[in-house]
Design a protein around this motif. Structure first.
Motif, short mmCIF file in Angstrom:
data_model
loop_
_atom_site.label_atom_id
_atom_site.label_comp_id
_atom_site.label_asym_id
_atom_site.label_seq_id
_atom_site.Cartn_x
_atom_site.Cartn_y
_atom_site.Cartn_z
N VAL A 46 0.96 -0.75 -0.37
CA VAL A 46 0.50 0.04 0.51
C VAL A 46 0.49 1.18 -0.28
CG1 VAL A 46 -1.66 1.29 0.98
CG2 VAL A 46 -1.73 -1.52 1.47
N GLU A 47 0.91 2.23 -0.84
CA GLU A 47 1.37 3.28 -0.86
C GLU A 47 1.31 4.58 -1.55
OE1 GLU A 47 3.78 6.42 -1.77
OE2 GLU A 47 4.03 4.51 -0.57
N LEU A 48 1.12 5.76 -0.83
CA LEU A 48 0.23 7.07 -1.06
C LEU A 48 0.31 7.72 -2.75
CD1 LEU A 48 -1.99 9.11 0.42
CD2 LEU A 48 0.06 10.41 1.13
N ASP A 49 1.77 7.46 -3.10
CA ASP A 49 2.35 8.65 -4.48
C ASP A 49 2.24 7.96 -5.17
OD1 ASP A 49 3.97 10.95 -4.95
OD2 ASP A 49 5.26 8.58 -6.06
N GLY A 62 3.77 -7.65 -7.46
CA GLY A 62 3.06 -7.98 -6.27
C GLY A 62 1.68 -7.26 -6.67
N LYS A 63 0.91 -7.35 -5.82
CA LYS A 63 -0.54 -6.38 -5.98
C LYS A 63 -0.15 -4.93 -5.12
CE LYS A 63 -5.49 -5.90 -5.32
NZ LYS A 63 -6.68 -6.28 -4.11
N VAL A 64 -0.46 -3.87 -5.66
CA VAL A 64 -0.15 -2.42 -5.26
C VAL A 64 -1.09 -1.78 -5.12
CG1 VAL A 64 1.40 -0.32 -6.11
CG2 VAL A 64 2.25 -2.72 -6.12
N VAL A 65 -1.82 -1.08 -4.06
CA VAL A 65 -3.15 -0.17 -3.98
C VAL A 65 -2.90 0.99 -3.92
CG1 VAL A 65 -4.28 -2.14 -3.91
CG2 VAL A 65 -3.20 -1.06 -1.59
N VAL A 66 -2.73 2.08 -4.26
CA VAL A 66 -2.49 3.25 -3.74
C VAL A 66 -4.00 3.72 -3.32
CG1 VAL A 66 -1.59 5.40 -4.97
CG2 VAL A 66 -1.92 3.41 -6.64
N GLY A 67 -3.03 4.53 -2.11
CA GLY A 67 -4.32 5.61 -1.05
C GLY A 67 -3.75 5.49 -0.26
N ASP A 68 -4.43 6.54 0.51
CA ASP A 68 -4.31 7.11 2.09
C ASP A 68 -4.39 5.60 2.58
OD1 ASP A 68 -3.77 7.37 4.71
OD2 ASP A 68 -5.62 8.54 4.69
N ALA A 70 -4.51 4.26 6.09
CA ALA A 70 -5.21 4.42 6.82
C ALA A 70 -7.10 4.83 6.54
CB ALA A 70 -5.42 5.21 8.25
N ASP A 71 -7.73 4.58 4.78
CA ASP A 71 -8.60 4.92 4.33
C ASP A 71 -8.96 3.52 4.37
OD1 ASP A 71 -10.60 5.29 3.17
OD2 ASP A 71 -9.96 6.60 1.71
N PRO A 72 -10.28 3.14 5.02
CA PRO A 72 -10.84 1.55 4.61
C PRO A 72 -11.26 1.06 4.04
CG PRO A 72 -12.47 3.14 5.89
CD PRO A 72 -11.06 4.05 6.14
N LYS A 73 -11.65 2.19 2.02
CA LYS A 73 -11.90 2.45 1.05
C LYS A 73 -10.66 1.54 0.45
CE LYS A 73 -13.22 6.04 1.29
NZ LYS A 73 -13.42 6.90 1.92
N VAL A 74 -9.55 1.76 1.14
CA VAL A 74 -8.40 1.54 0.19
C VAL A 74 -8.71 0.17 0.22
CG1 VAL A 74 -5.92 1.79 0.02
CG2 VAL A 74 -7.39 4.16 -0.09
#
Length: 431
Positions: A46-49, A62-68, A70-74
């Motif tokens: 998980v990465e914000l940038d 690997g799987k990468v998701v973008v976002g805050d 601490a945001d449960p929607k991410v």
């Protein structure tokens, strides 16, 4: 969650028994790469940038998701319950000596939040790294709260200040590392031992600095015969493609490097002698200084400033690998077990501990009596420091002031915390 897997990073494919890792605040993959080399398979990063996330995507499967994070929607932490390792390099500015050291009052602070996720994810091991500033007396109560919370959750935790230069990286780069494991695994954990051989800036960069036929290469290598200062990646709000604040630039100058910027290419055949004009590092050189090796074939996404920032903010892969190997050995129960107290950390803040262990108010006289190595003035100083991260209640009594430790001010996931509004309005400033 251990399993046999085929994991591809760049051109290399390894068929090994991997342990699973969930990584937060993953950046451009310094920690991910090191942990992969140590035998861990990424389930999620998980990465914000977005640009750093693109770097991760183009270098691994690997799987990468973008976002805050601490945001449960991410993403949903509960989906990764039982992962072998929960790891992250949470934001450094809240603890950085170069900043205001606001700790829990800094909206970017995610250290306490990450520790709280251990209760949900229930990993076999936890690895969190941050800047040396977190080891300062200013954060003794913060560190004690982290240790106490992990103890409540059934883990044995320890901190250690590790220097990248001790692991083959030509840069000092101290990192304050937290490792926590269950007692049955902690008995097998040992911090990695430093390497005997130091790698200098000159020896590390010789081939890259001389790639365009610079005739003064040998003189420069002699000048760069030392360990570099810590690279400073900067942030979206401050910092660009240069090697850090004034003191860092001076240290680089002493090693024959112009730290005021990053070059597009190595000096050519007509470039002057370093006594006339110092050369600047290129992005590949900066990556080498941070511990990326050529065989990794790691490609950084984005423009030069973004690439530099990604590299400068990374956890050096060799250090992550060394710690990862120690964790893997512990989880596999390799070696001879030792007594758990060998891993258990010393008490970081006795005043915090004395207040945290009671529900009522504690008088100053009792604090001084309990902590006989401290006098009235030193206890007051520690109380003032604690008040920066905790609500500290005071009550006047006939025999003096009494104190009670209230709520932790930091973000641990509260829906009404000020961090939520900050992230909603100023997310573009956070890096």
């Amino acid at each position: 969650m251990s399993e046999n897997s085929t994991i591809a990073i760049n051109q290399g494919v390894q068929n090994v028994s991997k342990l699973s890792v969930l990584e937060i605040c993953a950046g451009a993959g310094g920690q991910a790469l090191g942990l992969f080399n140590a035998g861990f398979e990424s389930l999620l990063a998980v990465e914000l940038d977005e640009t750093a996330a693109q770097t991760l995507r183009q270098n691994s499967n690997g799987k990468v998701v973008v976002g805050d994070v601490a945001d449960p929607k991410v993403w949903s932490p509960s989906e990764f319950e039982g992962v072998d390792l929960f790891a992250g390099g949470v934001p450094c500015p809240p603890f950085s000596i170069a900043g205001k050291q606001l700790g829990s009052s800094d909206e970017r602070d995610l250290f306490a939040w990450a520790v709280e996720q251990v209760a949900v994810i229930k990993p076999r091991a936890l690895l969190l790294e941050n800047v040396r500033g977190l080891s300062a007396p200013r954060f003794s109560g913060y560190r004690q709260r982290v240790l106490d919370r992990l103890t409540q959750l059934g883990y044995v935790a320890d901190w250690r200040l590790l220097y990248a230069a001790d692991f083959g990286v030509p840069q000092l780069r101290p990192r304050f590392v937290l490792v926590a494991l269950h007692p049955e695994d902690a008995a097998y954990f040992r911090w990695p031992e430093p390497q005997e051989r130091e790698v200098t800036v000159g020896s590390s960069l010789r081939d890259l600095m001389g790639a365009n036929g610079w005739p003064h290469l040998d003189d420069w290598v002699k000048l760069a015969n030392g360990i570099g200062p810590t690279l400073v990646g900067g942030s979206k709000k401050h910092g660009g493609a240069d090697l850090g604040p004034t003191r860092a630039k001076r240290a680089w100058e002493a090693l024959g490097v112009d730290g005021k910027g990053v070059a597009n290419e190595a000096p050519g055949k007509d470039a002057p002698h370093p006594s006339e004009k110092l050369p600047r590092l290129t992005i590949p050189m900066v990556a080498r200084i941070q511990g990326w090796k050529d065989e990794y074939a790691w490609e950084f996404a984005g423009r030069k400033t973004s690439q530099y920032r990604q590299i400068g903010n990374a956890f050096p892969p060799p250090v992550a690998e060394a710690v990862g190997r120690s964790i893997r050995a512990a989880l596999n129960h390799e070696g001879i077990p030792h007594e758990i107290p060998e891993l258990s950390a010393d008490v970081h803040d006795p005043v915090y501990r004395a207040l945290a262990n009671t529900d009522g108010f504690v008088k100053m006289a009792r604090l001084i009596a309990t902590l006989d190595e401290l006098n009235h003035a030193s206890v007051e100083r520690r109380l003032a420091v604690l008040a920066q991260d905790f609500v500290l209640e005071e009550k006047s009594t006939s025999t003096g002031t009494a104190y009670r430790l209230g709520a932790f001010k930091g973000f641990t996931g509260q829906s009404d915390h000020s961090r939520n509004n900050y992230m909603e309005n100023f997310r573009h400033r956070v890096s």
